[in-house]
Design an enzyme around this catalytic site. Sequence first.
Site: not given
Length: 398
Positions: A24, A80, A82, A84, A146, A165, A193, A226
């Site tokens: 992030h 998702h 995002e 990543d 998330h 996530d 996390y 992750h």
Amino acid sequence: MMAFKITDKVTWVGKIDWDLETFHGEEYSTHKGSTYNAYLIQDDKTVLIDTVWTPFKEEFVAELKKVISLEKIDYIVMNHGEADHSGALPELMRLIPDTPIYCTANGVKSLKGQYHKDWDFRVVKTGEKLSLGTRDLLFIEAPMLHWPDSMFCYLTGDDILFSNDAFGQHYATELMYNDLVDKAELDYECIKYYANILTPFSRLVTRKIQEFIDLNLPVSFICPSHGVIWRENPLQIVEQYNVWANSYQENQITIMYDTMWDGTKKMANAIAQGIKAANPSLTIKLYHIANRDRNDVLTEVFKSKAIFLGSPTVNRTILSTVAAMIEAMKGLGFTNKKAAAFGTYGWSGEAIKVISARLEDAGFEVINPGIRGLYNPDEGVIEQCYALGEEMVRAINL
Ligand code: FEO
């Protein structure tokens, strides 16, 4: 990146990022790197679930090609949007532009907002299924776990929950399974996390877990996006999330301060001694926060029943390190934690009022107006700090 099989039909095709130091941007320290997990399901139909972070897009596609000809991919599922997980999507779609992308309605917004492409989006909702031949992929929306676009999917037959996530960790390892890695390392990266990413969404975590349990689906693997895959007792992390989501606390008090000429530091030490005298079995964490990793300290706040926060008065307010910590705690929205302020001053002395007000605004229960020490704290101030430590132990009933 070396792909590996999880089951006969499911292959990990992600990236282990040993070099990642922060995630992030600079917001989250990743002392142990991370992984971006993508998965390929090869049944009668072939599905790719998620991709990897942008810097690894060429590597991702090159490695994926070693596992399968890209044109054989029938569907892409983006759990998702995002970066990543979607960062390599444009590179992949450049090569297979007509492949349908399954995601939530918010997923379309997120992917269009980032990449400005009119790909063949197929919006899915909770309960919808994609038939792959011998198996189905069941979609379960998971907003705010998330981002608003997040979803899980579940593969029948292999009984795999792809949770994105949720249930992840920023933890690079070549072992990639929960039963193979060092347990203490894994436990720490899981709680860090949760504390730093999922705390604000705890109520949603509880509800989503109940919704998933109510589906009564067998779970052999939980494959997050992750860190390690949960293979041995995979539901242990689900149970743990339920505990963390419920205003989690250990028998711990965390004292945080910044200091200029060590006066506020002396006060912090006196508070610690007062706590110890009142209850020698309580865990005390004492941090000069200017020198400590913010995410590691926030993890300790997450575990605490109470905190102390100290700053000298500077220019009629508090040091920016302390202000930044309060802002981070406010964002995470910790619940059911007590607090008190302390700090030295030379003339105007606003710090304890500023800290107390901001802690209340951040959702803490401030139990005492705080202790001020003039210049270098004298014996009287040290005794007050000691007494404040004892008072906090009584306040948390320990
Ligand atoms: Fe791992 Fe919210 O992205």
